[in-house]
Design an enzyme around this catalytic site. Structure first.
Site, PDB file in Angstrom:
ATOM      1  N   HIS A  56     -43.963 -21.347 -36.051  1.00  0.00           N
ATOM      2  CA  HIS A  56     -44.011 -21.190 -37.631  1.00  0.00           C
ATOM      3  C   HIS A  56     -43.834 -22.611 -38.102  1.00  0.00           C
ATOM      4  O   HIS A  56     -44.040 -23.548 -37.347  1.00  0.00           O
ATOM      5  CB  HIS A  56     -42.907 -20.296 -37.942  1.00  0.00           C
ATOM      6  CG  HIS A  56     -41.303 -20.860 -37.646  1.00  0.00           C
ATOM      7  ND1 HIS A  56     -40.798 -20.913 -36.430  1.00  0.00           N
ATOM      8  CD2 HIS A  56     -40.282 -21.151 -38.699  1.00  0.00           C
ATOM      9  CE1 HIS A  56     -39.737 -21.058 -36.672  1.00  0.00           C
ATOM     10  NE2 HIS A  56     -39.232 -21.498 -37.743  1.00  0.00           N
ATOM     11  N   HIS A  58     -41.780 -24.323 -39.951  1.00  0.00           N
ATOM     12  CA  HIS A  58     -40.749 -25.158 -40.546  1.00  0.00           C
ATOM     13  C   HIS A  58     -40.549 -26.459 -39.933  1.00  0.00           C
ATOM     14  O   HIS A  58     -41.134 -26.572 -38.622  1.00  0.00           O
ATOM     15  CB  HIS A  58     -39.252 -24.251 -40.044  1.00  0.00           C
ATOM     16  CG  HIS A  58     -38.798 -23.317 -40.904  1.00  0.00           C
ATOM     17  ND1 HIS A  58     -38.197 -22.008 -40.771  1.00  0.00           N
ATOM     18  CD2 HIS A  58     -39.242 -23.073 -42.317  1.00  0.00           C
ATOM     19  CE1 HIS A  58     -37.912 -21.497 -41.749  1.00  0.00           C
ATOM     20  NE2 HIS A  58     -38.810 -21.948 -42.682  1.00  0.00           N
ATOM     21  N   ASP A  60     -38.649 -28.376 -38.246  1.00  0.00           N
ATOM     22  CA  ASP A  60     -37.939 -28.143 -36.840  1.00  0.00           C
ATOM     23  C   ASP A  60     -38.674 -27.667 -35.679  1.00  0.00           C
ATOM     24  O   ASP A  60     -38.262 -27.609 -34.594  1.00  0.00           O
ATOM     25  CB  ASP A  60     -36.424 -27.761 -36.651  1.00  0.00           C
ATOM     26  CG  ASP A  60     -36.429 -26.468 -37.192  1.00  0.00           C
ATOM     27  OD1 ASP A  60     -36.895 -25.985 -37.944  1.00  0.00           O
ATOM     28  OD2 ASP A  60     -35.608 -25.713 -36.360  1.00  0.00           O
ATOM     29  N   HIS A  61     -40.030 -27.080 -36.330  1.00  0.00           N
ATOM     30  CA  HIS A  61     -40.865 -26.500 -35.119  1.00  0.00           C
ATOM     31  C   HIS A  61     -42.196 -27.051 -35.337  1.00  0.00           C
ATOM     32  O   HIS A  61     -43.124 -27.116 -34.270  1.00  0.00           O
ATOM     33  CB  HIS A  61     -41.008 -24.876 -35.452  1.00  0.00           C
ATOM     34  CG  HIS A  61     -39.681 -24.234 -35.422  1.00  0.00           C
ATOM     35  ND1 HIS A  61     -39.397 -23.757 -34.003  1.00  0.00           N
ATOM     36  CD2 HIS A  61     -38.512 -24.249 -36.243  1.00  0.00           C
ATOM     37  CE1 HIS A  61     -37.834 -23.374 -34.209  1.00  0.00           C
ATOM     38  NE2 HIS A  61     -37.523 -23.634 -35.608  1.00  0.00           N
ATOM     39  N   HIS A 113     -38.787 -14.220 -40.447  1.00  0.00           N
ATOM     40  CA  HIS A 113     -38.057 -15.406 -40.854  1.00  0.00           C
ATOM     41  C   HIS A 113     -38.810 -16.291 -41.642  1.00  0.00           C
ATOM     42  O   HIS A 113     -38.576 -16.848 -42.725  1.00  0.00           O
ATOM     43  CB  HIS A 113     -37.962 -16.265 -39.170  1.00  0.00           C
ATOM     44  CG  HIS A 113     -37.289 -17.410 -39.414  1.00  0.00           C
ATOM     45  ND1 HIS A 113     -36.049 -17.633 -40.049  1.00  0.00           N
ATOM     46  CD2 HIS A 113     -37.871 -18.642 -38.978  1.00  0.00           C
ATOM     47  CE1 HIS A 113     -35.821 -19.014 -39.769  1.00  0.00           C
ATOM     48  NE2 HIS A 113     -36.985 -19.513 -39.393  1.00  0.00           N
ATOM     49  N   ASP A 132     -37.874 -18.442 -33.864  1.00  0.00           N
ATOM     50  CA  ASP A 132     -36.672 -18.107 -34.512  1.00  0.00           C
ATOM     51  C   ASP A 132     -36.632 -16.849 -35.147  1.00  0.00           C
ATOM     52  O   ASP A 132     -35.968 -16.551 -36.103  1.00  0.00           O
ATOM     53  CB  ASP A 132     -36.526 -18.949 -35.908  1.00  0.00           C
ATOM     54  CG  ASP A 132     -36.150 -20.619 -35.957  1.00  0.00           C
ATOM     55  OD1 ASP A 132     -36.060 -20.994 -34.371  1.00  0.00           O
ATOM     56  OD2 ASP A 132     -36.072 -21.447 -36.707  1.00  0.00           O
ATOM     57  N   HIS A 170     -33.204 -22.027 -30.700  1.00  0.00           N
ATOM     58  CA  HIS A 170     -31.845 -22.753 -31.012  1.00  0.00           C
ATOM     59  C   HIS A 170     -30.616 -22.228 -30.299  1.00  0.00           C
ATOM     60  O   HIS A 170     -30.868 -21.327 -29.660  1.00  0.00           O
ATOM     61  CB  HIS A 170     -31.486 -22.416 -32.411  1.00  0.00           C
ATOM     62  CG  HIS A 170     -32.407 -22.877 -33.548  1.00  0.00           C
ATOM     63  ND1 HIS A 170     -32.207 -24.144 -34.068  1.00  0.00           N
ATOM     64  CD2 HIS A 170     -33.712 -22.648 -34.228  1.00  0.00           C
ATOM     65  CE1 HIS A 170     -33.189 -24.355 -34.970  1.00  0.00           C
ATOM     66  NE2 HIS A 170     -33.960 -23.497 -34.997  1.00  0.00           N
TER      67      HIS A 170
HETATM   68 FE    FE Z   1     -35.716 -23.283 -36.460  1.00  0.00          FE
HETATM   69 ZN    ZN Z   2     -37.367 -21.740 -38.683  1.00  0.00          ZN
END
Ligand code: FE
Ligand code: ZN
Length: 249
Positions: A56, A58, A60-61, A113, A132, A170
């Protein structure tokens, strides 16, 4: 073994995953939480990156896409939403197939998400990378999708074979366990939570998990059992999700 998964901590609580198809030697990273950390792991392993699989958009991805592409020339595939923040070579949709050498990943739409969130299922090896969407004893927050959409996504993952190894993005498990214990008094959950707290005390990861373990103890998958008076399974899930969003544990 046809596929090797190398897991390592990234950022504050993300996991990085480097996947090597042993037949061809081709290597993929699942998401790009931290380009420098991923490059360091590649160097340590002596692996060369061929493919980036995003779950996805985001940061952090997908935040490391650009740096990793510049450094390695890897091909980037993922849901179209990734182009909001990062380059993408091929946009994937539900039912698409991505090959890493001889390893075949099926793309599953697991939105909720984020609207476009996808998961990657390697059925031959019994492995799923779920980003996530599903966590050990938890699930992703509903930033963009509805409870109905997320429930459908979680149900889809729950329908994978019990022995499927599930790699979540995570390390949230200890905090998820504290919430789970607040809504579910099943002895199997208590035993798993104790094992999780002990593992975290020792600094050990609680990822990967399995579909069987999550079906048995994850309060989000167990929502219809925990909220039997809800109007629907999705509504039961929505109630548990809302309780988690305000949980102070
Ligand atoms: Fe994440
Ligand atoms: Zn995420």
């Amino acid at each position: 073994m046809p596929i090797t998964v190398h897991q390592f901590p990234c950022l504050s609580d993300n996991y990085g995953f480097l996947v090597r198809d042993e037949a061809s030697g081709q290597v993929a990273t699942i998401d790009t939480p931290d380009a420098e950390a991923i490059l360091a792991e590649l160097g340590r392993l002596g692996w060369t990156l061929d493919l980036i699989l995003n779950t996805h958009w985001h940061p952090d991805h997908a935040g490391g896409n650009e740096t990793l592409k510049a450094a390695t020339g890897a091909t980037i595939v993922g849901p179209r939403e990734v182009t909001r923040i990062a380059p993408l070579d091929r946009a994937l949709e539900d039912g698409d197939t991505v090959m890493l050498g001889q390893t075949r990943f099926e793309v599953l739409d697991t939105g909720g998400h984020t609207l476009g969130h996808i998961s990657y299922h390697d059925a031959a090896d019994g492995i799923a990378f779920v980003g996530d969407t599903l966590f050990a004893l938890g699930c992703g927050r509903l930033f963009e999708g509805t409870a109905e959409q997320m429930w459908a996504s979680l149900s889809r993952l729950a329908s994978l074979p019990d022995q499927t190894t599930v790699y979540c993005a995570h390390e949230y498990t200890a905090s998820n366990a504290r919430f789970a214990l607040s809504v579910d008094d099943a002895p199997t959950l208590k035993a798993r939570a104790d094992a999780i707290f002990a593992a975290r005390e020792r600094g050990e990861p609680t990822v990967p998990t399995t579909i069987a373990a999550e079906k048995a103890t994850n309060p989000f998958l167990r929502a219809p059992l925990l909220r039997p008076d809800a109007a629907s399974a999705a509504e039961a899930f929505a109630e548990i999700r809302a309780a988690k969003d305000t949980f102070k544990g």
